[in-house]
Design a protein around this motif. Structure first.
Motif, PDB file in Angstrom:
ATOM      1  N   LEU A  87      31.664  43.446  28.537  1.00  0.00           N
ATOM      2  CA  LEU A  87      30.226  43.598  28.353  1.00  0.00           C
ATOM      3  C   LEU A  87      29.509  43.333  29.669  1.00  0.00           C
ATOM      4  CD1 LEU A  87      29.716  41.995  24.843  1.00  0.00           C
ATOM      5  CD2 LEU A  87      29.728  44.418  25.438  1.00  0.00           C
ATOM      6  N   GLU A  88      30.143  42.548  30.518  1.00  0.00           N
ATOM      7  CA  GLU A  88      29.722  42.420  31.915  1.00  0.00           C
ATOM      8  C   GLU A  88      30.921  42.799  32.782  1.00  0.00           C
ATOM      9  OE1 GLU A  88      26.791  41.910  32.910  1.00  0.00           O
ATOM     10  OE2 GLU A  88      25.742  40.832  31.318  1.00  0.00           O
ATOM     11  N   GLU A  89      30.685  43.572  33.805  1.00  0.00           N
ATOM     12  CA  GLU A  89      31.764  44.006  34.700  1.00  0.00           C
ATOM     13  C   GLU A  89      31.970  42.969  35.799  1.00  0.00           C
ATOM     14  OE1 GLU A  89      32.545  47.619  37.888  1.00  0.00           O
ATOM     15  OE2 GLU A  89      31.297  48.013  36.117  1.00  0.00           O
ATOM     16  N   HIS A  90      33.174  42.424  35.920  1.00  0.00           N
ATOM     17  CA  HIS A  90      33.418  41.426  36.952  1.00  0.00           C
ATOM     18  C   HIS A  90      33.566  42.108  38.317  1.00  0.00           C
ATOM     19  CE1 HIS A  90      37.407  42.698  35.622  1.00  0.00           C
ATOM     20  NE2 HIS A  90      37.974  42.131  36.664  1.00  0.00           N
ATOM     21  N   ASP A  91      33.210  41.378  39.362  1.00  0.00           N
ATOM     22  CA  ASP A  91      33.188  41.936  40.716  1.00  0.00           C
ATOM     23  C   ASP A  91      34.414  41.563  41.535  1.00  0.00           C
ATOM     24  OD1 ASP A  91      30.528  43.169  40.572  1.00  0.00           O
ATOM     25  OD2 ASP A  91      29.807  41.111  40.422  1.00  0.00           O
ATOM     26  N   GLY A  92      35.209  40.640  41.045  1.00  0.00           N
ATOM     27  CA  GLY A  92      36.407  40.231  41.770  1.00  0.00           C
ATOM     28  C   GLY A  92      37.340  39.466  40.859  1.00  0.00           C
ATOM     29  N   GLY A  93      38.615  39.402  41.252  1.00  0.00           N
ATOM     30  CA  GLY A  93      39.603  38.698  40.447  1.00  0.00           C
ATOM     31  C   GLY A  93      40.202  39.590  39.372  1.00  0.00           C
ATOM     32  N   ARG A  94      40.989  38.985  38.483  1.00  0.00           N
ATOM     33  CA  ARG A  94      41.701  39.718  37.435  1.00  0.00           C
ATOM     34  C   ARG A  94      41.395  39.120  36.067  1.00  0.00           C
ATOM     35  NH1 ARG A  94      47.590  39.042  37.894  1.00  0.00           N
ATOM     36  NH2 ARG A  94      47.877  41.087  36.941  1.00  0.00           N
ATOM     37  N   ILE A  95      41.303  39.988  35.061  1.00  0.00           N
ATOM     38  CA  ILE A  95      41.172  39.573  33.669  1.00  0.00           C
ATOM     39  C   ILE A  95      42.251  40.301  32.876  1.00  0.00           C
ATOM     40  CG2 ILE A  95      39.703  39.526  31.615  1.00  0.00           C
ATOM     41  CD1 ILE A  95      37.270  39.532  33.476  1.00  0.00           C
ATOM     42  N   ILE A  96      43.062  39.546  32.154  1.00  0.00           N
ATOM     43  CA  ILE A  96      44.163  40.112  31.368  1.00  0.00           C
ATOM     44  C   ILE A  96      44.011  39.621  29.930  1.00  0.00           C
ATOM     45  CG2 ILE A  96      46.676  40.274  31.109  1.00  0.00           C
ATOM     46  CD1 ILE A  96      46.705  39.378  34.173  1.00  0.00           C
ATOM     47  N   VAL A  97      43.984  40.552  28.987  1.00  0.00           N
ATOM     48  CA  VAL A  97      43.857  40.210  27.570  1.00  0.00           C
ATOM     49  C   VAL A  97      45.062  40.774  26.827  1.00  0.00           C
ATOM     50  CG1 VAL A  97      42.460  40.409  25.488  1.00  0.00           C
ATOM     51  CG2 VAL A  97      41.337  40.222  27.718  1.00  0.00           C
ATOM     52  N   ASP A  98      45.839  39.895  26.230  1.00  0.00           N
ATOM     53  CA  ASP A  98      47.023  40.291  25.466  1.00  0.00           C
ATOM     54  C   ASP A  98      47.932  41.215  26.289  1.00  0.00           C
ATOM     55  OD1 ASP A  98      48.662  40.189  23.205  1.00  0.00           O
ATOM     56  OD2 ASP A  98      47.798  42.022  22.372  1.00  0.00           O
ATOM     57  N   GLY A  99      48.093  40.870  27.561  1.00  0.00           N
ATOM     58  CA  GLY A  99      48.996  41.608  28.431  1.00  0.00           C
ATOM     59  C   GLY A  99      48.401  42.835  29.098  1.00  0.00           C
ATOM     60  N   GLU A 151      45.595  44.417  31.601  1.00  0.00           N
ATOM     61  CA  GLU A 151      44.603  44.054  32.602  1.00  0.00           C
ATOM     62  C   GLU A 151      43.370  44.937  32.470  1.00  0.00           C
ATOM     63  OE1 GLU A 151      43.929  43.247  37.378  1.00  0.00           O
ATOM     64  OE2 GLU A 151      45.948  43.672  36.624  1.00  0.00           O
ATOM     65  N   LEU A 152      42.216  44.300  32.551  1.00  0.00           N
ATOM     66  CA  LEU A 152      40.940  44.999  32.433  1.00  0.00           C
ATOM     67  C   LEU A 152      40.656  45.749  33.729  1.00  0.00           C
ATOM     68  CD1 LEU A 152      38.550  45.385  30.528  1.00  0.00           C
ATOM     69  CD2 LEU A 152      37.625  43.223  31.341  1.00  0.00           C
ATOM     70  N   THR A 153      40.533  47.076  33.626  1.00  0.00           N
ATOM     71  CA  THR A 153      40.259  47.913  34.795  1.00  0.00           C
ATOM     72  C   THR A 153      39.049  48.803  34.496  1.00  0.00           C
ATOM     73  OG1 THR A 153      41.644  49.756  34.050  1.00  0.00           O
ATOM     74  CG2 THR A 153      42.736  47.983  35.303  1.00  0.00           C
ATOM     75  N   MET A 154      38.798  49.746  35.380  1.00  0.00           N
ATOM     76  CA  MET A 154      37.682  50.680  35.190  1.00  0.00           C
ATOM     77  C   MET A 154      38.017  51.776  34.178  1.00  0.00           C
ATOM     78  SD  MET A 154      35.251  49.598  37.153  1.00  0.00           S
ATOM     79  CE  MET A 154      34.154  50.996  37.381  1.00  0.00           C
ATOM     80  N   ASP A 155      39.278  51.893  33.808  1.00  0.00           N
ATOM     81  CA  ASP A 155      39.726  52.945  32.891  1.00  0.00           C
ATOM     82  C   ASP A 155      39.127  52.719  31.502  1.00  0.00           C
ATOM     83  OD1 ASP A 155      41.161  54.573  31.087  1.00  0.00           O
ATOM     84  OD2 ASP A 155      42.923  54.575  32.383  1.00  0.00           O
ATOM     85  N   ILE A 156      38.379  53.692  30.984  1.00  0.00           N
ATOM     86  CA  ILE A 156      37.694  53.526  29.702  1.00  0.00           C
ATOM     87  C   ILE A 156      38.687  53.296  28.573  1.00  0.00           C
ATOM     88  CG2 ILE A 156      37.580  56.017  29.242  1.00  0.00           C
ATOM     89  CD1 ILE A 156      34.925  53.355  28.299  1.00  0.00           C
ATOM     90  N   ARG A 157      39.872  53.914  28.643  1.00  0.00           N
ATOM     91  CA  ARG A 157      40.881  53.700  27.592  1.00  0.00           C
ATOM     92  C   ARG A 157      41.366  52.264  27.600  1.00  0.00           C
ATOM     93  NH1 ARG A 157      44.550  58.599  29.546  1.00  0.00           N
ATOM     94  NH2 ARG A 157      43.892  57.552  31.459  1.00  0.00           N
ATOM     95  N   ASN A 158      41.496  51.715  28.794  1.00  0.00           N
ATOM     96  CA  ASN A 158      41.901  50.327  28.960  1.00  0.00           C
ATOM     97  C   ASN A 158      40.844  49.387  28.364  1.00  0.00           C
ATOM     98  OD1 ASN A 158      41.468  47.851  30.727  1.00  0.00           O
ATOM     99  ND2 ASN A 158      43.552  48.397  31.324  1.00  0.00           N
ATOM    100  N   ILE A 159      39.578  49.673  28.643  1.00  0.00           N
ATOM    101  CA  ILE A 159      38.472  48.861  28.113  1.00  0.00           C
ATOM    102  C   ILE A 159      38.440  48.934  26.590  1.00  0.00           C
ATOM    103  CG2 ILE A 159      35.950  48.632  28.048  1.00  0.00           C
ATOM    104  CD1 ILE A 159      35.983  49.761  30.969  1.00  0.00           C
ATOM    105  N   GLN A 160      38.609  50.130  26.045  1.00  0.00           N
ATOM    106  CA  GLN A 160      38.601  50.292  24.587  1.00  0.00           C
ATOM    107  C   GLN A 160      39.754  49.535  23.942  1.00  0.00           C
ATOM    108  OE1 GLN A 160      38.621  54.581  24.378  1.00  0.00           O
ATOM    109  NE2 GLN A 160      36.386  54.720  24.240  1.00  0.00           N
TER     110      GLN A 160
END
Length: 261
Positions: free
Chosen positions: A71-83, A85-94
């Motif tokens: 809901l907020e886009e991070h500007d640095g670092g990594r976020i991983i949810v259930d294996g 990684e959150l990227t710019m890819d819309i499928r990944n976000i969904q």
């Protein structure tokens, strides 16, 4: 599946043990123009763990939780949810949003739809569940949050506490692996707060993984496996409720608790 609790601050950063974590944030930075809202956050949530985040207004609590499901886009670092990684890819976000239920301060229900339809909509539209099955699931979840009799009403006919319980049922309908709560009681009248907190407590007792931003210290003490104190965009101190409330180590934590307890 057994609960995994990260018992000290060192285990909250990346490295060994990440396989036990369902949410991992490593060096996460978030800026709003020149303002740095999150400053290299290292944060981890274990499976079935209940983590409560506290801190003064403007400390970055809500920003942190909103970064977990983009809901907020991070500007640095990594976020991983259930294996994943959150990227710019819309499928990944969904994919990540399917695994993370979110409950907000304001209930965000569709006013023109009944309570039952509000809860059933996600499974029907996102998981392609047949209408009858989705509505049966919705009624089951409304029963779970103790308002099945409200199923055919519209949100405007419900109290604030009832609407927030509908919002919890709606988030659960997607069968998430993690539930995120962003100050779920702050918009409620005092007499309605406990009914919502009780619903969240029941989720914790059932083994749901929870991350809760709240000002309700009694709830944090009773339900949390770990309490995270944030200030100025940083995680200042982490501990069990007994450690953090009864024996805080950091001056900023001590000052904050002295003002509210």
């Amino acid at each position: 599946m057994s609960k995994k609790v990260f018992t000290d601050a060192t285990k909250m950063s990346g490295g060994r043990g990440d396989a036990d974590a369902i949410v991992v944030m490593e060096g996460v930075v978030k800026r709003f123009k020149d303002f740095e809202a999150l400053k290299k956050i290292d944060f981890k949530v274990g499976t079935q763990e209940v983590v409560v985040i506290i801190g003064p207004s403007g400390s970055g609590k809500s920003t942190l939780i909103r970064c977990i499901n983009r809901l907020e886009e991070h500007d640095g670092g990594r976020i991983i949810v259930d294996g994943t990684e959150l990227t710019m890819d819309i499928r990944n976000i969904q994919e990540i949003r399917r695994e993370t239920g979110m409950v907000f301060q304001n209930f965000n229900l569709f006013p023109h739809l009944t309570v039952l339809t509000n809860v059933a909509m996600g499974p029907r539209q996102v998981r392609n569940m047949p209408k009858a099955q989705a509505e049966a699931l919705a009624l089951e979840l409304l029963t779970r949050v103790k308002i099945p009799e409200q199923a055919d009403k519209f949100p405007s006919q419900l109290s604030g506490g009832q609407q927030q319980r509908v919002a919890i049922a709606r988030a659960l309908a997607m069968k998430p692996k993690v539930m995120l709560f962003d100050e779920p009681t702050s918009a409620l009248d005092p007499e309605m707060i406990n009914e919502v907190l009780d619903a969240i407590k029941e989720l914790a007792a059932e083994g749901m993984t929870l991350v809760v931003v709240t000002h309700e210290m009694g709830f944090a003490r009773e339900v949390a496996d770990r309490v995270v104190f944030m200030a100025d965009g940083e995680i200042v101190e982490v501990g069990t409720p007994a450690e953090l409330f009864d024996n805080p180590q950091e001056e900023r934590t001590k000052k904050f608790l002295s003002q509210i307890l």
